[in-house]
Write a protein that holds these residues in place. Structure first.
Motif, PDB file in Angstrom:
ATOM      1  N   ARG A 103       0.863  -1.187   0.000  1.00  0.00           N
ATOM      2  CA  ARG A 103       0.000   0.000   0.000  1.00  0.00           C
ATOM      3  C   ARG A 103       0.900   1.238   0.000  1.00  0.00           C
ATOM      4  O   ARG A 103       1.200   1.801   1.049  1.00  0.00           O
ATOM      5  CB  ARG A 103      -0.918   0.000   1.214  1.00  0.00           C
ATOM      6  N   VAL A 104       1.309   1.655  -1.183  1.00  0.00           N
ATOM      7  CA  VAL A 104       2.320   2.705  -1.304  1.00  0.00           C
ATOM      8  C   VAL A 104       1.712   4.058  -1.657  1.00  0.00           C
ATOM      9  O   VAL A 104       2.443   4.975  -2.035  1.00  0.00           O
ATOM     10  CB  VAL A 104       3.383   2.316  -2.354  1.00  0.00           C
ATOM     11  N   ARG A 105       0.413   4.207  -1.551  1.00  0.00           N
ATOM     12  CA  ARG A 105      -0.203   5.529  -1.732  1.00  0.00           C
ATOM     13  C   ARG A 105      -0.049   6.285  -0.413  1.00  0.00           C
ATOM     14  O   ARG A 105      -0.894   6.219   0.481  1.00  0.00           O
ATOM     15  CB  ARG A 105      -1.673   5.376  -2.133  1.00  0.00           C
ATOM     16  N   LEU A 106       1.024   7.040  -0.310  1.00  0.00           N
ATOM     17  CA  LEU A 106       1.412   7.650   0.962  1.00  0.00           C
ATOM     18  C   LEU A 106       0.430   8.718   1.430  1.00  0.00           C
ATOM     19  O   LEU A 106       0.392   9.040   2.618  1.00  0.00           O
ATOM     20  CB  LEU A 106       2.816   8.251   0.834  1.00  0.00           C
ATOM     21  N   THR A 107      -0.338   9.264   0.516  1.00  0.00           N
ATOM     22  CA  THR A 107      -1.301  10.299   0.908  1.00  0.00           C
ATOM     23  C   THR A 107      -2.365   9.754   1.854  1.00  0.00           C
ATOM     24  O   THR A 107      -2.965  10.521   2.610  1.00  0.00           O
ATOM     25  CB  THR A 107      -1.966  10.898  -0.338  1.00  0.00           C
ATOM     26  N   ASP A 108      -2.608   8.439   1.817  1.00  0.00           N
ATOM     27  CA  ASP A 108      -3.546   7.847   2.777  1.00  0.00           C
ATOM     28  C   ASP A 108      -3.077   8.080   4.210  1.00  0.00           C
ATOM     29  O   ASP A 108      -3.885   8.394   5.095  1.00  0.00           O
ATOM     30  CB  ASP A 108      -3.684   6.341   2.535  1.00  0.00           C
ATOM     31  N   TYR A 109      -1.785   7.958   4.428  1.00  0.00           N
ATOM     32  CA  TYR A 109      -1.238   8.087   5.773  1.00  0.00           C
ATOM     33  C   TYR A 109      -1.164   9.557   6.194  1.00  0.00           C
ATOM     34  O   TYR A 109      -1.364   9.869   7.372  1.00  0.00           O
ATOM     35  CB  TYR A 109       0.144   7.430   5.829  1.00  0.00           C
TER      36      TYR A 109
END
Length: 263
Positions: A103-109
Motif C-alpha cells: 500500500r504505497v499511496r502515501l497520501t492515505d497516511y
C-alpha cells in the motif's frame, strides 16, 4: 515508478475508507476506556482559552472577554496545524507494515494524520463558540469566510505534510526537528499577543510575518473578531500554496518511490 502527489491525493479522497476508518478506530480505542471520554479532548482548548487567556489578559491589561476569544481561536487553529505536521513526520514509518505490504499511496497516511487533527479541531468548536459568545468583538459575517479560510489552511497543511512525511521516512530525526521548530514558532505566532503589537515596518514585525503560521492563524481568526487582514497575508498564503504545492509535487514524484526501502 514515480508517483504523482495530485493523483494520489485525488485517489485517497475518492477512496477514503482506509484513512477514515483507521482514524475512527484510533480515536475510539483511545477514549473508550476513559470514564470522561471525549471530555479530555475538550480540556486543552478550554484550559488555554479560559485559563491561560484569562491569566494573560490581566497581565497585559486587556479585557478578558476580548483576549479569551483571541487566544482560544488562535490556539485551536495552531494546534490543528502543529499536530498535523508533527505527526506527519512519522506517518510513513508508523505505517511501515502497510507500505511493505504494497500500500504505497502515501497520501492515505498523511490524510489519516490530518483527519485526526481535524477531529480535535471539530471537538474544540464548542470551546470556540463559548469564547466568541462572550467576546464583544465577535462578527457574525466572519462565519462566511470561516470555511474558505480553513480550506486554505488545510490545503497548505496537505502539501507540507506530504513533504515532511517523505523526508521523515528517510530521516527519523526530522520528527524532533519539526517539533522544535513548531514549539519555537508559537512565540512568533499572534496567540499570546496581537498582530498590531508588532507593526509590519519593524524588525520584530518582519520576523513575525515571515512565520507561515502567523498568516494561517490570522486568515481564520481575524474576520471572526472584526480585525483587518493584511494584504501580505493573502499574498503570502497564495504564494505559499502555489510554490509549496509545486515543491511538494516534485519531492513526492522524486522520492516517494524510495519510501518502502527507507521504512
Amino acid at each position: 515508478m514515480s508517483r504523482s502527489l495530485v493523483r494520489d491525493y485525488r485517489d485517497s479522497l475518492r477512496y477514503p475508507e482506509f484513512w477514515i476508518y483507521a482514524t475512527w478506530l484510533e480515536i475510539v480505542t483511545k477514549y473508550r476506556r476513559s470514564r470522561l471520554g471525549l471530555f479530555w479532548a475538550l480540556m486543552p482548548p478550554a484550559l488555554y482559552a479560559f485559563g491561560v487567556g484569562g491569566f494573560f489578559s490581566y497581565i497585559q491589561g486587556q479585557n478578558p472577554r476580548d483576549f479569551i476569544a483571541h487566544l482560544g481561536i488562535g490556539y485551536i487553529v495552531f494546534r490543528f496545524i502543529t499536530v498535523s505536521l508533527s505527526e506527519a513526520t512519522t506517518a510513513c514509518t508508523g505505517h511501515a507494515s502497510f507500505i511493505l505490504d504494497g500500500r504505497v499511496r502515501l497520501t492515505d497516511y498523511v490524510l489519516r494524520v490530518v483527519a485526526k487533527a481535524m477531529f480535535y479541531l471539530i471537538v474544540s468548536l464548542p470551546v470556540a463558540a463559548a469564547a466568541l459568545a462572550v467576546s464583544p468583538q465577535f462578527q457574525w459575517m466572519g462565519l462566511v469566510t470561516l470555511l474558505p479560510a480553513l480550506l486554505l489552511v488545510v490545503l497548505n497543511v496537505a502539501w507540507m505534510g506530504a513533504i515532511v512525511a517523505v523526508i521523515g521516512a528517510r530521516l527519523p530525526d526530522v520528527h524532533e526537528l519539526i517539533g522544535s521548530i513548531l514549539m519555537i514558532s508559537f512565540l512568533f505566532t499572534p496567540i499570546l499577543w496581537h498582530a498590531d503589537q508588532t507593526p509590519a515596518d519593524t524588525l520584530r514585525g518582519a520576523i513575525a510575518r515571515a512565520n507561515p503560521l502567523y498568516h494561517m492563524v490570522e486568515i481564520v481568526r481575524a474576520p471572526l473578531l472584526g480585525e483587518p487582514i493584511e494584504r501580505l497575508t493573502y499574498v503570502y498564503l497564495a504564494t505559499m500554496l502555489v510554490v509549496g504545492g509545486l515543491l511538494a509535487a516534485w519531492v513526492y514524484r522524486r522520492f516517494a518511490r524510495y519510501v518502502p526501502l527507507w521504512v
